[in-house]
Design a protein around this motif. Structure first.
Motif, mmCIF file in Angstrom:
data_model
loop_
_atom_site.group_PDB
_atom_site.id
_atom_site.type_symbol
_atom_site.label_atom_id
_atom_site.label_comp_id
_atom_site.label_asym_id
_atom_site.label_seq_id
_atom_site.Cartn_x
_atom_site.Cartn_y
_atom_site.Cartn_z
ATOM 1 N N LEU A 90 -5.196 36.953 40.926
ATOM 2 C CA LEU A 90 -5.375 37.220 39.502
ATOM 3 C C LEU A 90 -6.648 36.556 38.993
ATOM 4 C CD1 LEU A 90 -4.396 38.368 36.819
ATOM 5 C CD2 LEU A 90 -3.020 36.300 36.522
ATOM 6 N N TYR A 91 -6.853 35.290 39.378
ATOM 7 C CA TYR A 91 -8.055 34.558 38.961
ATOM 8 C C TYR A 91 -9.325 35.278 39.422
ATOM 9 C CZ TYR A 91 -11.877 31.478 40.369
ATOM 10 O OH TYR A 91 -13.119 30.970 40.641
ATOM 11 N N SER A 92 -9.375 35.668 40.686
ATOM 12 C CA SER A 92 -10.601 36.258 41.219
ATOM 13 C C SER A 92 -10.895 37.619 40.603
ATOM 14 C CB SER A 92 -10.520 36.365 42.748
ATOM 15 O OG SER A 92 -9.408 37.149 43.143
ATOM 16 N N LEU A 93 -9.855 38.451 40.457
ATOM 17 C CA LEU A 93 -10.080 39.775 39.880
ATOM 18 C C LEU A 93 -10.424 39.680 38.404
ATOM 19 C CD1 LEU A 93 -10.134 42.820 40.143
ATOM 20 C CD2 LEU A 93 -7.651 42.844 39.734
ATOM 21 N N ARG A 94 -9.703 38.815 37.686
ATOM 22 C CA ARG A 94 -9.970 38.667 36.251
ATOM 23 C C ARG A 94 -11.386 38.162 36.020
ATOM 24 N NH1 ARG A 94 -7.555 34.079 32.474
ATOM 25 N NH2 ARG A 94 -8.645 34.642 30.566
ATOM 26 N N THR A 95 -11.840 37.214 36.822
ATOM 27 C CA THR A 95 -13.196 36.690 36.681
ATOM 28 C C THR A 95 -14.229 37.786 36.914
ATOM 29 O OG1 THR A 95 -12.479 34.499 37.430
ATOM 30 C CG2 THR A 95 -14.835 34.964 37.505
ATOM 31 N N THR A 96 -14.003 38.591 37.946
ATOM 32 C CA THR A 96 -14.934 39.680 38.261
ATOM 33 C C THR A 96 -14.994 40.702 37.131
ATOM 34 O OG1 THR A 96 -14.559 39.420 40.642
ATOM 35 C CG2 THR A 96 -15.431 41.538 39.885
ATOM 36 N N LEU A 97 -13.831 41.103 36.622
ATOM 37 C CA LEU A 97 -13.793 42.119 35.571
ATOM 38 C C LEU A 97 -14.405 41.612 34.272
ATOM 39 C CD1 LEU A 97 -10.268 43.774 36.015
ATOM 40 C CD2 LEU A 97 -12.494 44.632 36.759
ATOM 41 N N GLU A 98 -14.085 40.372 33.888
ATOM 42 C CA GLU A 98 -14.605 39.875 32.616
ATOM 43 C C GLU A 98 -16.114 39.621 32.697
ATOM 44 O OE1 GLU A 98 -13.150 36.863 29.061
ATOM 45 O OE2 GLU A 98 -11.848 37.362 30.744
ATOM 46 N N THR A 99 -16.595 39.211 33.868
ATOM 47 C CA THR A 99 -18.036 39.061 34.056
ATOM 48 C C THR A 99 -18.734 40.405 33.880
ATOM 49 O OG1 THR A 99 -17.756 37.193 35.574
ATOM 50 C CG2 THR A 99 -19.837 38.404 35.695
ATOM 51 N N PHE A 100 -18.176 41.440 34.483
ATOM 52 C CA PHE A 100 -18.746 42.777 34.346
ATOM 53 C C PHE A 100 -18.676 43.251 32.902
ATOM 54 C CE2 PHE A 100 -18.155 47.539 35.114
ATOM 55 C CZ PHE A 100 -19.516 47.774 35.219
ATOM 56 N N ALA A 101 -17.583 42.918 32.208
ATOM 57 C CA ALA A 101 -17.444 43.310 30.801
ATOM 58 C C ALA A 101 -18.559 42.709 29.959
ATOM 59 C CB ALA A 101 -16.086 42.874 30.269
ATOM 60 N N PHE A 102 -18.888 41.452 30.210
ATOM 61 C CA PHE A 102 -19.974 40.821 29.445
ATOM 62 C C PHE A 102 -21.334 41.418 29.808
ATOM 63 C CE2 PHE A 102 -17.055 37.541 27.986
ATOM 64 C CZ PHE A 102 -17.561 37.297 26.712
ATOM 65 N N ASP A 209 -17.003 31.738 35.071
ATOM 66 C CA ASP A 209 -16.525 31.342 36.390
ATOM 67 C C ASP A 209 -15.879 29.961 36.334
ATOM 68 O OD1 ASP A 209 -16.535 31.886 39.390
ATOM 69 O OD2 ASP A 209 -17.530 29.935 39.300
ATOM 70 N N ASP A 210 -16.500 29.031 35.628
ATOM 71 C CA ASP A 210 -15.968 27.671 35.527
ATOM 72 C C ASP A 210 -14.677 27.649 34.704
ATOM 73 O OD1 ASP A 210 -16.371 24.731 35.950
ATOM 74 O OD2 ASP A 210 -16.465 24.739 33.764
ATOM 75 N N HIS A 211 -14.668 28.370 33.588
ATOM 76 C CA HIS A 211 -13.517 28.425 32.692
ATOM 77 C C HIS A 211 -12.288 28.982 33.417
ATOM 78 C CE1 HIS A 211 -11.444 28.951 28.798
ATOM 79 N NE2 HIS A 211 -11.128 30.170 29.195
ATOM 80 N N MET A 212 -12.484 30.070 34.133
ATOM 81 C CA MET A 212 -11.378 30.696 34.852
ATOM 82 C C MET A 212 -10.912 29.819 36.007
ATOM 83 S SD MET A 212 -10.988 33.679 33.299
ATOM 84 C CE MET A 212 -11.881 34.989 32.468
ATOM 85 N N ARG A 213 -11.860 29.248 36.745
ATOM 86 C CA ARG A 213 -11.497 28.445 37.912
ATOM 87 C C ARG A 213 -10.707 27.212 37.508
ATOM 88 N NH1 ARG A 213 -13.918 24.191 39.502
ATOM 89 N NH2 ARG A 213 -15.820 24.708 38.359
ATOM 90 N N GLN A 214 -11.133 26.532 36.440
ATOM 91 C CA GLN A 214 -10.411 25.343 36.008
ATOM 92 C C GLN A 214 -8.988 25.689 35.574
ATOM 93 O OE1 GLN A 214 -12.298 22.654 33.262
ATOM 94 N NE2 GLN A 214 -14.303 22.898 34.189
ATOM 95 N N GLY A 215 -8.838 26.783 34.834
ATOM 96 C CA GLY A 215 -7.509 27.191 34.415
ATOM 97 C C GLY A 215 -6.619 27.513 35.603
ATOM 98 N N PHE A 216 -7.174 28.214 36.581
ATOM 99 C CA PHE A 216 -6.427 28.555 37.787
ATOM 100 C C PHE A 216 -6.005 27.301 38.549
ATOM 101 C CE2 PHE A 216 -7.416 28.852 42.415
ATOM 102 C CZ PHE A 216 -6.203 29.376 42.839
ATOM 103 N N GLU A 217 -6.944 26.388 38.776
ATOM 104 C CA GLU A 217 -6.648 25.195 39.571
ATOM 105 C C GLU A 217 -5.629 24.296 38.886
ATOM 106 O OE1 GLU A 217 -10.457 23.464 40.278
ATOM 107 O OE2 GLU A 217 -10.940 24.828 41.939
#
Length: 229
Positions: A90-102, A209-217
């Protein structure tokens, strides 16, 4: 078999029974009154809620569509379980999609769009300050993160985000329980909003990337003993 207590689920009056069943069961899942992997039965739920099987089954289907419940043929109904692999995917896909959205929405940020983002941020902060409705905080956090997808104008991207929102909703509920609070920290999206309104797309993407990774970890580590053992 886990029992559903009449002391924690309250009978419903006539009216929009299906929606009210969804709301009450959703609240109990988010609060952790039902634990991941717990088996539920229609008989227990119908008795505790004092509703007939028809609207209950419709509500259960809605909750399965949201990803909060899982109905397994010949096995029964369960509160959704989660694994470290689920969270990582979920973390990896969400990060990829939201990055593309921006990337797609960056040149479409009008003053009106910027004002809309600030409005969503303030609504989330108001819910956090009240500290009484975790469901509302989840909905508003989803609305905040939906901004870039909506602004992107990319229809397939928006559909992809919509299809995974039930998983994100479940993740946010786990995050609340892991940190014993009804929503994120009040300041947790300040930099997100500031950079989303700023001049550097690269800075925004790095923060994502940092925001999503910290939340995931943090969620993975906090839930490791209670959910993954």
């Amino acid at each position: 078999m886990a029992q559903v207590s009449d002391n924690t689920l309250h009978p419903l009056d006539e009216g929009t029974i299906r929606q009210r069943v969804v709301a009450q069961l959703k609240a109990h899942i988010v609060k952790g009154n039902f634990v991941p992997g717990q088996r539920l039965t229609e008989q227990q739920l119908a008795s505790a809620l004092n509703v007939s099987r028809g609207p209950l089954r419709e509500a259960v289907r809605d909750l399965c569509d949201m990803g909060l419940l899982v109905s397994l043929p010949y096995k029964g109904l369960y509160v959704r379980s989660v694994t470290p692999e689920d969270l990582e995917e979920l973390y990896s896909l969400r990060t990829t999609l939201e990055t593309f959205a921006f990337e797609r929405c960056w040149d479409k940020r009008t003053p009106e769009a910027i004002a809309d983002l600030h409005s969503r941020s303030e609504a989330l902060k108001e819910a956090i300050d009240l500290n009484v409705d975790g469901l509302r905080a989840i909905e508003l956090e989803l609305a905040l993160h939906s901004w870039s997808f909506e602004l992107s104008g990319h229809k397939l991207l928006q559909k992809s985000w919509e299809s995974m929102q039930s998983n994100v909703y479940f993740y946010f509920s786990l995050h609340q329980r892991a940190h014993a609070r009804k929503g994120p920290l009040r300041q947790s999206h300040d930099l997100y909003v500031e950079l989303a309104c700023g001049d550097s797309l690269d800075a925004m993407k790095a923060h994502l990337d940092d925001h999503m990774r910290q939340g995931f970890e943090r969620t993975r580590d906090a839930l490791s003993t209670s959910l993954f053992s």
